[in-house]
Design a protein around this motif. Structure first.
Motif, PDB file in Angstrom:
ATOM      1  N   SER A 297       0.805  -1.219   0.000  1.00 45.17           N
ATOM      2  CA  SER A 297       0.000   0.000   0.000  1.00 45.17           C
ATOM      3  C   SER A 297       0.831   1.259   0.000  1.00 45.17           C
ATOM      4  CB  SER A 297      -0.932   0.012   1.219  1.00 45.17           C
ATOM      5  OG  SER A 297      -0.169  -0.010   2.424  1.00 45.17           O
ATOM      6  N   GLY A 298       2.140   1.195   0.268  1.00 42.24           N
ATOM      7  CA  GLY A 298       2.936   2.402   0.290  1.00 42.24           C
ATOM      8  C   GLY A 298       4.394   2.123   0.527  1.00 42.24           C
ATOM      9  N   GLN A 299       5.206   3.195   0.434  1.00 40.33           N
ATOM     10  CA  GLN A 299       6.648   3.053   0.553  1.00 40.33           C
ATOM     11  C   GLN A 299       7.139   2.569   1.913  1.00 40.33           C
ATOM     12  OE1 GLN A 299       9.591   4.059  -1.481  1.00 40.33           O
ATOM     13  NE2 GLN A 299       8.279   3.622  -3.208  1.00 40.33           N
ATOM     14  N   PRO A 300       6.548   2.962   3.054  1.00 40.09           N
ATOM     15  CA  PRO A 300       7.089   2.439   4.333  1.00 40.09           C
ATOM     16  C   PRO A 300       7.146   0.919   4.371  1.00 40.09           C
ATOM     17  CG  PRO A 300       5.611   4.269   4.743  1.00 40.09           C
ATOM     18  CD  PRO A 300       5.485   3.946   3.281  1.00 40.09           C
ATOM     19  N   GLU A 301       6.070   0.268   3.924  1.00 40.61           N
ATOM     20  CA  GLU A 301       6.051  -1.187   3.916  1.00 40.61           C
ATOM     21  C   GLU A 301       7.032  -1.743   2.887  1.00 40.61           C
ATOM     22  OE1 GLU A 301       3.435   0.763   3.810  1.00 40.61           O
ATOM     23  OE2 GLU A 301       2.397   0.348   5.702  1.00 40.61           O
TER      24      GLU A 301
END
Length: 322
Positions: free
Chosen positions: A67-71
């Motif tokens: 779902s996004g860059q952190p993950e």
């Protein structure tokens, strides 16, 4: 309908040849400049990124959402550093997460093509995951192969970006839009996964021009200054309208005095008004020929609204360069 650009297709198909030999896993991480893509050999020591202080993958929480860059960053770190234990080209759940980003097929004017991906290598010194793709047509016949990588500049705490290198198209299907459609499919897939940047090396002979027309920018201001200086030197040694030299001088002064960086597209368009038809039947002009002789590191920022390279704002049609 996708319209093939013979120049872009020629550039893509020139990058031919068999994939490099998979290195011995025991020595894969010993050489800080080891890279099957050949990317870092071009930049040398100045591009090496130290990995000291990077958190060990065993201490990172297990998050696998796309779902996004952190993950993605967490999965990326795990994927890179587990390679020292299980082997550089041994797939895992974390490498699969990135492989699943890559497009598994695309369409060229109603003709379906499939892409089968496999992990090629991990590089822990300049962190990247490299994947090899085999392109086949609807009948299962080989149509080409490619290399794509995901990488990250740790010293800048950068976002993960895609790196494009090798794309070889079978001679019998070159010029039909495969390279253009595959690029569009990759861009759309990256945007969907939350990856908003592509980098590549625009090489000599066609590549320097083709990627300029495909909407890529210079990776750094220094890169732009070097290309402008090279083009100015070429213009000074050639016969032609003074407008070429005047335009380049204006661009050079903008860089020096105002920090305004030209786009590769702008440089490739110099002399367009004096274009003529070349021996190959295609239109040619001074900026086009000059950019074909330039090699430069390129980047492209993707947005959800416009994932595919376009240049309508520059007054050029898609037919002319995509």
């Amino acid at each position: 309908m996708t319209v093939a650009d013979p120049l872009l297709e020629a550039m893509l198909s020139r990058m031919a040849g068999p994939p490099p030999v998979v290195p011995d896993v025991s020595t894969q991480f010993a050489n800080p400049y080891h890279d099957e893509l050949g990317r870092f050999a071009r930049k040398g020591e100045g591009r090496r990124v130290p990995t000291k202080g990077v958190e060990d993958s065993a201490t990172i929480p297990d998050k696998t959402s796309l779902s996004g860059q952190p993950e993605l960053k967490e999965a990326f770190t795990r994927a890179i550093y587990e390679g020292s234990k299980i082997g550089g080209n041994t797939p895992s759940a974390h490498t699969d997460q990135f492989q699943d980003i890559l497009p598994t097929g695309f369409d060229v004017d109603g003709e379906e093509y499939d892409v089968a991906w496999s992990l090629w290598s991990r590089d822990a010194d300049y962190p990247q995951l490299v994947f090899h793709g085999t392109i086949t047509d609807a009948d299962g016949r080989w149509a080409g192969d490619t290399m794509r990588a995901f990488a990250r500049d740790l010293q800048e705490d950068s976002e993960i970006y895609a790196y494009h290198d090798r794309l070889s198209i079978r001679q019998g299907v070159q010029g039909q839009g495969i390279g253009t459609s595959f690029l569009a499919a990759c861009e759309a897939a990256y945007v969907k996964a939350g990856i908003n940047e592509i980098r590549l090396h625009a090489n000599l002979d066609v590549g320097g021009y083709a990627w300029a027309r495909a909407g890529f920018d210079f990776e750094t201001a220094d890169e732009a200054a070097v290309v402008v200086a090279s083009m100015a030197a070429a213009a000074a040694n050639e016969d032609g309208p003074d407008e070429y030299r005047q335009t380049l001088e204006t661009i050079r002064r903008r860089i020096i005095e105002a920090g305004v960086i030209p786009t590769p597209f702008e440089l490739s368009n110099i002399g367009y008004e004096w274009r003529s038809v070349g021996d190959d039947g295609h239109e040619t002009w001074w900026g086009k020929e000059a950019m074909m002789d330039m090699a430069w590191d390129a980047k492209k920022i993707l947005t959800p609204a416009v994932p595919v390279a376009v240049a309508a704002a520059a007054g050029m049609s898609r037919v002319e360069f995509l």
